[in-house]
Design a protein around this motif. Structure first.
Motif, PDB file in Angstrom:
ATOM      1  N   THR A  86     -44.071  30.458  -0.226  1.00  0.00           N
ATOM      2  CA  THR A  86     -44.570  30.314   0.873  1.00  0.00           C
ATOM      3  C   THR A  86     -45.066  29.021   1.584  1.00  0.00           C
ATOM      4  N   CYS A  87     -45.161  29.086   2.735  1.00  0.00           N
ATOM      5  CA  CYS A  87     -45.846  27.677   3.361  1.00  0.00           C
ATOM      6  C   CYS A  87     -47.354  27.853   3.641  1.00  0.00           C
ATOM      7  N   SER A  88     -48.058  27.994   2.593  1.00  0.00           N
ATOM      8  CA  SER A  88     -49.573  28.270   2.882  1.00  0.00           C
ATOM      9  C   SER A  88     -50.110  26.858   2.496  1.00  0.00           C
ATOM     10  N   MET A 113     -53.669  31.190   3.714  1.00  0.00           N
ATOM     11  CA  MET A 113     -52.253  31.729   3.666  1.00  0.00           C
ATOM     12  C   MET A 113     -51.338  31.454   4.891  1.00  0.00           C
ATOM     13  N   TRP A 114     -49.954  31.266   4.824  1.00  0.00           N
ATOM     14  CA  TRP A 114     -49.193  31.085   5.978  1.00  0.00           C
ATOM     15  C   TRP A 114     -49.406  32.302   7.180  1.00  0.00           C
ATOM     16  N   LEU A 115     -49.664  33.475   7.011  1.00  0.00           N
ATOM     17  CA  LEU A 115     -49.856  34.483   7.844  1.00  0.00           C
ATOM     18  C   LEU A 115     -51.502  34.338   8.613  1.00  0.00           C
ATOM     19  N   ASP A 260     -40.196  29.096   0.632  1.00  0.00           N
ATOM     20  CA  ASP A 260     -39.464  30.252   0.065  1.00  0.00           C
ATOM     21  C   ASP A 260     -38.099  30.574   0.903  1.00  0.00           C
ATOM     22  N   ALA A 261     -38.274  30.667   2.263  1.00  0.00           N
ATOM     23  CA  ALA A 261     -37.043  31.225   3.099  1.00  0.00           C
ATOM     24  C   ALA A 261     -35.920  30.259   2.852  1.00  0.00           C
ATOM     25  N   HIS A 262     -36.235  28.853   2.746  1.00  0.00           N
ATOM     26  CA  HIS A 262     -35.283  27.940   2.638  1.00  0.00           C
ATOM     27  C   HIS A 262     -34.436  27.970   1.479  1.00  0.00           C
ATOM     28  N   GLY A 294     -38.629  39.396   3.635  1.00  0.00           N
ATOM     29  CA  GLY A 294     -39.606  40.002   2.680  1.00  0.00           C
ATOM     30  C   GLY A 294     -40.835  40.434   3.179  1.00  0.00           C
ATOM     31  N   THR A 295     -42.156  39.778   3.024  1.00  0.00           N
ATOM     32  CA  THR A 295     -43.156  40.085   3.861  1.00  0.00           C
ATOM     33  C   THR A 295     -42.846  39.815   5.297  1.00  0.00           C
ATOM     34  N   SER A 296     -42.425  38.894   5.534  1.00  0.00           N
ATOM     35  CA  SER A 296     -41.847  38.429   6.771  1.00  0.00           C
ATOM     36  C   SER A 296     -40.342  38.583   6.709  1.00  0.00           C
TER      37      SER A 296
HETATM   38  O1  LIG Z   1     -42.693  30.892   7.335  1.00  0.00           O
HETATM   39  C1  LIG Z   1     -42.184  31.199   6.568  1.00  0.00           C
HETATM   40  C2  LIG Z   1     -40.748  30.478   5.901  1.00  0.00           C
HETATM   41  O2  LIG Z   1     -40.781  29.255   6.903  1.00  0.00           O
HETATM   42  C3  LIG Z   1     -42.396  32.603   5.734  1.00  0.00           C
HETATM   43  O3  LIG Z   1     -42.626  33.431   6.577  1.00  0.00           O
HETATM   44  C4  LIG Z   1     -43.466  32.273   4.749  1.00  0.00           C
HETATM   45  O4  LIG Z   1     -43.291  31.681   4.044  1.00  0.00           O
HETATM   46  C5  LIG Z   1     -43.690  33.841   3.917  1.00  0.00           C
HETATM   47  O5  LIG Z   1     -42.641  34.299   3.224  1.00  0.00           O
HETATM   48  P1  LIG Z   1     -42.259  35.516   2.554  1.00  0.00           P
HETATM   49  O6  LIG Z   1     -42.058  36.665   3.739  1.00  0.00           O
HETATM   50  O7  LIG Z   1     -41.214  35.378   1.796  1.00  0.00           O
HETATM   51  O8  LIG Z   1     -43.374  35.810   1.868  1.00  0.00           O
END
Ligand SMILES: O=C(CO)[C@H](O)[C@H](O)COP(=O)(O)O
Ligand SMILES: Nc1ncnc2c1ncn2[C@@H]1O[C@H](COP(=O)(O)OP(=O)(O)O)[C@@H](O)[C@H]1O
Length: 522
Positions: A86-88, A113-115, A260-262, A294-296
């Motif tokens: 993830t991009c944290s 964290m990213w969120l 991860d998304a990439h 996934g989570t997102s």
């Molecule tokens: O911003 C993102 C990718 O650019 C994703 O939302 C972030 O990395 C989280 O990923 P995941 O939902 O798989 O945990």
């Protein structure tokens, strides 16, 4: 092989760090996943909208899962290692020790964290600058990107964190540094989350304008001044210390990482669709949209020329598939939203008991329950009176409005299992409608998308996949390999080892297992 020695099999290890867990896989040369392991990771929410993790906890989990997947394998046959995450934001001091990102000064929690949405004031000020770099993040920077979080640290934790910091890493780059000692960053993370341009590098005027001129003054050494394409081999490979931690041999090739998304996008977008009667067969790869759920959920569409889609991140050059521009739409909470709605319902304890009695997951149970109560109607029609607006954590795309909130209309007084099942269905439909909204914005700006390729935890839920086919009207393709994100990570390792010339592997590497098509017409 007749008459000669059989060539020893070559293996690659992929490590995927998601929001809730770390997964590893051992993958062979043809993309077949031979071993899989996962391990949960810790998360803290010290206050509303503050989400933190520990880089040491994450690394320890990477070591546990990697050791598991290589058990019983001749380690000499493992040629490469790739990470995605993830991009944290990971913060370390000048000696690479964790620094606290919180007022409690708990240095164990050194990852924002990213969120995390703590940097609202900072991102608003960044957006007010209307700086030209914002054109490349959909016109509006997201609070989930790194610049606002860095500014928050400078403004809120000056003495305990900012002044002591030596290194700010995106999590995928932290992992490759930890494995190799090389601080080079991946083009993927810097372009997508840090405003770096593959063509022009850093823009000094942006960092000066937002009050982070410190980075310019020290030539970006804290955020990365050596940038490599994903899959590039790092330094001398795995260090002896990291090799001991991971249970691998020192010196094996380690790749520059991917978000991860990439990695998921790379794992599915090139799937071989020959013979399935899909409209994208024989068409350019730009007619495909990879959706990593996934989570997102992240919606990855590529193009030969840059396409500017208001509210959709990018265009990013070479950030996923080399030589292509990437637009990344997203819904910040999807899996997390479904879990939230289901687990928060009054009938959840009853659901758990019933699902356990049938040895099913709560989602498999809910899906069969919906089938029971739908009678002659298609299941989607159960929600004609109940609707969910899914922006419980703001809207990432295409409205790019973090202030938006969630909404449910059509609630009744009853709270039984039927209500829970229908609320769950309405949530899944709302998420699928969000995907359609994103696709419409991408198409209005110039994309031409015909087929969806899904992966991630939610792609294991047939109802989620079917609703995406019904609501977008597009066929949804699932790959043979369910853990496609890990295949993407392993491709990085194969590329770093020199066995693959590029991360753009041949289509046969990933074949199609299932296609979901629209089942009903309005
Ligand atoms: O911003 C993102 C990718 O650019 C994703 O939302 C972030 O990395 C989280 O990923 P995941 O939902 O798989 O945990
Ligand atoms: N078999 C399954 N059926 C339904 N939902 C699932 C299944 N497996 C995972 N999920 C959902 O997928 C989400 C997590 O996906 P995952 O890709 O593991 O997330 P992350 O990469 O963010 O850690 C969760 O919301 C979970 O409920």
């Amino acid at each position: 092989m007749s008459g000669g020695e059989q060539k020893p099999e070559r293996y690659y290890v992929g490590v995927d760090v998601g929001t809730g867990s770390v997964r590893a896989a051992l993958v062979d040369q043809s993309g077949v996943l031979l071993a899989f392991a996962d391990q949960p990771i810790k998360k803290w929410e010290p206050q509303f909208n503050h989400h933190e993790q520990s880089s040491e906890d994450i690394w320890a989990a990477c070591c546990v899962v990697t050791k598991k997947v290589v058990q019983g394998i001749d380690l000499n046959q493992i040629r490469g290692l790739g990470f995605d995450a993830t991009c944290s934001l990971v913060v370390l001091d000048k000696q690479f020790r964790p620094l606290p990102v919180n007022h409690e000064e708990d240095s164990h929690r050194n990852v924002i964290m990213w969120l995390d949405h703590r940097a609202v004031s900072q991102v608003n000020r960044i957006n007010e600058t209307k700086h030209s770099v914002l054109q490349y993040v959909g016109g509006v920077m997201s609070v989930e990107m790194q610049a606002p979080k860095l500014l928050w640290l400078k403004e809120n934790l000056r003495e305990t964190c900012w002044d002591k910091a030596g290194h700010f890493f995106d999590l995928p780059d932290f992992l490759s540094w930890k494995a190799t000692g090389v601080t080079a960053r991946s083009l993927c993370s810097l372009v997508c989350k840090w405003t770096y341009s593959a063509e022009r590098g850093w823009d000094d005027s942006f960092w000066k304008m937002i009050g982070l001129e410190d980075f310019v003054a020290d030539n970006y050494s804290k955020i990365g001044n050596q940038v490599l394409p994903p899959g590039a081999s790092l330094g001398n490979g795995l260090t002896p210390e990291a090799a001991r931690d991971l249970g691998l041999l020192p010196g094996i090739a380690v790749a520059a990482s991917l978000i991860d998304a990439h990695a998921g996008g790379l794992g599915v977008i090139g799937a071989d669709v020959k013979g399935h009667g899909l409209v994208c067969e024989g068409q350019p790869v730009t007619s495909r949209l990879a959706v990593i759920c996934g989570t997102s959920s992240c919606h990855m569409g590529i193009s030969k020329d840059p396409i500017f889609v208001p509210g959709v991140w990018g265009p990013y050059f070479s950030a996923m598939v080399p030589g292509f521009w990437l637009n990344e739409g997203g819904q910040s909470v999807t899996g997390k939203l479904i879990d939230h709605m289901v687990e928060g319902h009054a009938a959840f304890p009853e659901l758990q008991v019933k699902a356990t009695a049938r040895c099913q997951s709560v989602y498999a149970y809910l899906n069969s329950h919906l089938d029971l109560i739908k009678k002659a109607q298609p299941v989607g029609f159960l929600t004609v009176d109940l609707h969910v607006w899914p922006d419980f954590h703001g809207n990432r795309s295409p409205l790019a409005d973090l202030t938006l909130k969630g909404m449910v209309t059509g609630l009744k007084l009853s709270q039984d299992l039927d209500d829970l099942a229908i609320l769950y269905l309405a949530t899944v439909q709302a998420i699928a409608l969000g995907t359609r909204f994103i696709i419409e914005a991408m198409e209005a700006a110039g994309h031409s998308i015909s087929t969806l390729f899904l992966c991630g935890g939610l792609s294991k839920n047939p109802l989620f996949v079917q609703m995406h086919a019904d609501i977008t009207g597009m066929p949804v393709v699932l790959s043979q390999e369910v853990e496609s994100v890990l295949v993407g990570a392993a491709i990085l390792g194969a590329c770093a080892s020199g066995d693959f010339a590029s991360v753009q592997v041949q289509r046969e590497f990933h074949s199609v297992i299932a296609i979901f098509r629209k089942q009903w017409q309005k």
